[in-house]
Design an enzyme around this catalytic site. Sequence first.
Site: not given
Length: 781
Positions: A515, A539, A573, A624, A642, A760
Amino acid sequence: MTRSVHKFGGSSLSSAKRYHAVTNIILQQAALGDVVVVSAAGKTTDTLVKLWQSYRQADQQAISDVLALLSANQFELIADLLTDSYKDSALELLDAELISIGEKIASQHLQEAHLLAHGELWSARLLGLYLQQLNVAAQSFDARELLTLAQGVLQHEKNVIACGQFSATKYNVVTGFIASDEQGQTITLGRNGSDYSATLFARYICAESVSIWTDTQGVFSTDPRKVKQAIRYGKICRGQANLLARLGNPVLHAKTLTPLKDTDIKLVVRSSFDSSSAATEIVKEGFAKQKRFITNLDHYDLLKVADLHEGEVGELSRIVQHALHHFVEKDEVYLLVPAALGHQVLTLLAGRCNLVESNVSGIALVCQHGDGHQLAQSAKVILAENNVNLRFIYSHEDYCILLCEQQLDTDRLTILHDKLVSVSQELAVVVAGLGNVGTVFLEQLKEQLSRLNQLLPVKLVGLIRSEQMLFNPTGIDVQNWQAAWQTHAVSYHEAELLSHLAELDYEHKLVIDITASEQFSQLYPQFVAHNCHLICANKYAGTAPLAWYEQLQQSLKQRNLQWRYNTSVGAGLPINFALNDLQNSGDKVQRLSGVFSGTLSWLCSQYTAEVPFSELVMQAKAMGYSEPDPREDLSGRDVQRKLLILARELGLNLELDDIVLSPLMPEALSNGDWEFFVDNLALLDTYVSELAAKAALEDKVLRYVAELVLSDDKVTAQVGLQGVAKQDSLATLKPGDNIFVINSRWYQDNPLVIQGPGAGKEVTAAGVHSDLYWLCVSLAK
Ligand code: ADP
Ligand code: ASP
Ligand code: MG
């Protein structure tokens, strides 16, 4: 009034420090009116047994040595815990008792049970006095006045009436292990018998629960002191607990469960060394999966008995004060007896008993019904491979016994545990967030499951969205999860979710948070309290205030749980892996920089002086590529989070606000609402074009860059627009890609670069699978 019984074993009362801890548990977890059952402190009963043996052998030197030891141990406890008149009277009583024991020894009137009772009497008295000294309402009881047995049979009615003496307004501290016969003579309930006293009192006072406080965090798959990898079980069923006890496992006395028969009294084994930690609940049959256990059998005699009468094993164990296990093999009755008691039992059964194996050791394996025979064969092969000479093997549907010449060492026990117990573990998985990424994750799980199952059987047991959830503790069919969701998902409250997690009876549990909900991330500490591992793409927890974050990390560590969040930065990644790997290989990261946002990467790469920046923003929104409100991307908050996650990965104790943040828009736009933003796009265009023009003068382009610089004495961290040389890897980046540039001691001038799609649904879902895979690898070890 609901009452509880708390039992503290010898291991919980071995020093003044332990008494302090027990007192805290009583004050925090018990209520006035509860019953507190105590064993003899530390190894006191062993010492009293030694005194009895020395007396029988008339070994005067040993007698005086043991008496001196008993006196010194008790004196130390009293002196450390009590003061003034409490101390004086306790020492006076102790002296009188030791003198009386000495006199009985001299006059040959010493009685075994009466002697052994002293350990518990001393503990109950001391704890009672210590509580009173703290002005806590407490009263000590001698269980011989409460529990009567006539010819070995408990006098329930009489005992229930006697237990009416317990006070409703005080803590009732009572001796475990001891009772009396009809003549008022002391009798003991067998070694480890205080567990049994506790459940008896619970039955007599109609208690709601019994807590057995000991020195482990519950019942494990094997002795956690011997095998580090032992698995703590959240729940085990009464039948298996009983079998373990009958096989001589010390964690519960063999009769502990008898008084609970046909009652709903809850029984929990928990640690007095860490009262907030997880515990094991012993539940009724059918309320827990059957588990596997290895219990040690060290130094046993194996006897063959003819004509064993009904009830005779019970009688014998009462006489020798130890659980005795018997079984029938090819119509022959065998009895397993601690080697130290073998001679006594042979004498008691003289004429119809012979010794088959003397002083052998080994293991008993308790297992799921039906697995016993096959497990015995597997264990036999493993023991042979490890050069153990097997002397005897017995198997039954529910367990098997393997006896060998030598005692099994930790290495061999660990091998047996790995090969026979760890393999039966399962991981229950709950997935929260069934949006784009969550849906793809579940689709990928259909294929991935067979690979995971080779490492560790994985069961999907829960699916959660913000409004609805689907829970099936026995497993949701992954191939048809959508159909199951449509038919069975129901609305829920947080409390229901947590209680479902608590009840999940699996060796390992995992919540996967896909979520983007801050509120959901705030439940992590409660997931951890229910022993769930965590995997998240979310996060918020990784960037929560430091105190909260550190507390979460600490709870995870205490419970040996993992938290993986590989996709919270750079989607699939492997940036977290790279940073960890560098540190593990002794490298030191000096600078970490890059473009961490796919949306901002696309916007900056597409931008040229010909197209107004705001037009690209609206285009990104329409396709989007951005958040529904693109200002969330432009705010730079996401990039700041991040960078914080990666900084914390590098061991830096930073807060979010330690990272200087310059949004990709002028202040007026970030503060206003959406309409204001749309009406004033020109402000954004001017802001960006001015900065771009300035950068162009130096032959640079604009990129939204995150940067962390570590020098010996300073850390600087910032995110914002920067001019970047046109040939720089940040400038030549494919629109929408992320890039992470790491400079370290080994990668100083020529940095380590990780680059690729940082968003993605497929790559993110696959990144979550990577976390799941590595979790399974480490749990299967
Ligand atoms: P107490 O003094 O609290 O009565 P015991 O010494 O009688 O405690 O029993 C607890 C001990 O049992 C633990 O210290 C541990 O070494 C041992 N033990 C053996 N098997 C297990 C198991 N499967 N789970 C937990 N503890 C076990
Ligand atoms: N003190 C007794 C023993 O050591 C009883 C008990 O600990 O439960 O066996
Ligand atoms: Mg015990």
